[in-house]
Design an enzyme around this catalytic site. Structure first.
Site, short mmCIF file in Angstrom:
data_model
loop_
_atom_site.label_atom_id
_atom_site.label_comp_id
_atom_site.label_asym_id
_atom_site.label_seq_id
_atom_site.Cartn_x
_atom_site.Cartn_y
_atom_site.Cartn_z
CD GLU A 1 -2.09 -1.65 2.92
OE1 GLU A 1 -3.16 -1.35 2.93
OE2 GLU A 1 -1.84 -1.04 3.65
NE ARG B 1 6.82 9.19 3.73
CZ ARG B 1 5.91 9.86 5.02
NH1 ARG B 1 5.88 11.64 4.42
NH2 ARG B 1 5.14 9.15 5.17
CB CYS C 1 -0.65 34.55 14.01
SG CYS C 1 -1.08 35.67 13.33
#
Ligand SMILES: *Cc1c(COP(=O)(O)O)cnc(C)c1O
Length: 496
Positions: A331, A334, A409
């Site tokens: 599987e 990436r 921020c």
């Protein structure tokens, strides 16, 4: 003017990590980190699949997530060939599921099917995208430690090929749903083998302390329970040991543990699923996790070598136990999409910060770009390292150790922690961050009410949007305290 502010390389290097050498050329494109098609044109601009970065920025704005279609497709085919060939050398077969969580859109799902891969999903949303893309349900695998009842119902109703069972409670849910719908369902039992691997290391314990799967003993009991259910068929076992793995050893250790159980269950006749392609042998799914290069310091094993190593190890372990090679499944996520992705940002501000190193001050240059943790959460989430290059031109001036940061921020809003960039990086420059094809868009957020960027596929000199970017209106539309100006007095056609 720049020269006065630019620190000497020696001085700037005081803050560099050991793995980041001072480059000869801070404009070079490290092989393996960028898509194979990436190069610079005559003007020095980055081009990917024949499309220049400034063109992409003009047409789609920045930030923009660029995905090299041919890179994705060729990596998908390569993975299928690598595991298929490796299994064939032992007289066996291998299936490859693309792990959709790495990045899923309808187009990408179709590229996978066209490349001969199946698709893994782990939520109703991913399942619906795969189905809407036209992925045959039989080629979908469904994962998750807390699949909700409506998700299981939808999966079973639509004929999803394999559900990877993760708990005793889920088995009872499957029992009830298959009976209610009068549908058969093939399942794998996910085993928590006690092996966890990451990059060069793996850890093997009796039980890994994590939420997924059954311990080996519990998996045996789960298989016995499934055997009692009239409409749930046990097709095999599943193990996924981690991600960004570079070596074979963790897979071998996990396979050895899981095969011991598989051999026992085989002897007990617990495997009852007959797959669509007529497989009679049980399935051993060893998951994904194959590593890629994020920076030039990463040296992942080529997929062909890794596949051969893993499959040979499994075959050895089978021979020891006197059982035939199971039908193998893998599987990758990436390793299919990661390297195909390049994110383009525009530089907004730069500043130099003097840092006390303990042996004198050193300069670090901060380069702020128009995205950040909202389009790539991985540095903030995992401390992930990336690299960067100027994309609109080749820079000049001595390389300066730089930290590329976003506009959020949050002081942890880092895009690239450590990189040498040309001395003359300046506002308006385009910056490209490679290896962003996996786990960036899927983890994107609207933090600080920043709209999520589009995903643009590039191939053969052409670019097209495959996931449109958000607009401020999209964000405002969800806020029920805002009256949309245009819709303040809604009129429908035919209404006064
Ligand atoms: C995340 C995951 C994968 C894919 O991992 P990559 O590191 O992207 O290859 C495969 N299988 C399972 C079960 C996963 O959870």
């Amino acid at each position: 003017m720049h020269d006065a502010a630019v620190p000497e390389p020696g001085q700037t290097g005081a803050l560099a990590p050991d793995w980041l050498p001072l480059p000869d050329d801070p404009n070079d494109l490290a092989p393996g980190v960028w898509p194979a098609s990436a190069r610079r044109d005559d003007d020095g601009a980055l081009i990917v699949a024949g499309v220049a970065a400034p063109e992409l920025a003009r047409e789609f704005g920045t930030p923009v997530q660029v995905l090299d279609e041919d890179e994705v497709r060729s990596r998908a085919r390569e993975a299928l060939r690598a595991f298929g060939d490796a299994a064939a050398r032992h007289g066996g077969r291998a299936r490859v599921y693309y792990a959709g969580k790495a990045f899923l859109s309808a187009e990408v799902a179709r590229w996978m099917v066209e490349s001969g891969l199946n698709v893994d999903v782990c939520s109703i949303g991913e399942l619906e995208v795969a189905l809407a893309a036209g992925v045959p349900a039989a080629r979908i695998g469904f994962h998750g430690n807390n699949k909700r009842v409506f998700e299981l119902e939808r999966a079973i109703e639509t004929g999803v090929g394999t559900i990877v069972v993760d708990s005793e409670i889920e088995i009872e849910r499957l029992a009830a749903i298959t009976e209610r719908l009068d549908r058969r369902q093939a399942v794998l039992v996910r085993v928590n083998s006690g092996v966890h691997a990451e990059t060069h290391h793996f850890l093997a314990t009796a039980h890994e302390d994590q939420k997924f799967g059954f311990t080996l003993e519990a998996a045996h009991r789960a298989a016995e329970r499934i055997h009692e259910l009239p409409l749930v068929d046990l097709a095999g076992l599943h193990s996924h040991i981690g991600s960004q793995i570079f070596g074979v050893d963790g897979f071998r250790e996990a396979a050895s543990r899981v095969l011991e159980l598989l051999a026992l269950l085989r002897e007990e006749g617990r495997f009852t699923a007959e797959s669509a392609d007529g497989a009679v042998e049980p399935v051993l799914n060893l998951g994904g996790g194959f590593g890629i290069a994020y920076t030039r310091a990463d040296t992942p094993t080529p997929i062909g070598e890794l596949a051969a190593g893993i499959v040979d190890a499994v075959a050895d372990e089978c021979a020891v136990r006197g059982i035939p090679l199971p039908v193998l499944a893998f599987e990758p996520g990436r390793s299919i999409v990661g390297t195909a992705g390049v994110t383009l940002y525009e530089v907004g501000t730069t500043k130099s910060v003097s840092v006390d190193t303990g042996s004198g001050p050193a300069e670090r240059r901060y380069v702020s770009v128009d995205g950040g943790m909202s389009d790539n959460a991985r540095p903030a989430l995992y401390g992930a390292q990336y690299s960067a290059r100027l994309a609109s031109r080749e820079g000049a001036g001595a390389p300066v150790l730089s930290r590329v940061v976003g506009l959020h921020c949050e002081s942890g809003d880092v895009v690239v922690d450590h990189e040498y960039l040309p001395g003359d990086v300046t506002p308006g420059d385009l910056l490209a961050v490679p290896a962003t094809g996996a786990y960036c868009a899927p983890l994107a957020s609207n933090y600080n009410h920043i709209p999520r960027p589009p995903v643009v596929a590039v191939t053969g000199g052409r670019a097209r949007v495959i996931v449109r970017g958000e607009r401020i209106e999209d964000l405002l539309a969800r806020d029920t305290g805002i009256r949309p100006a245009a819709a303040a007095a809604p009129t429908r056609e035919g209404e006064e």
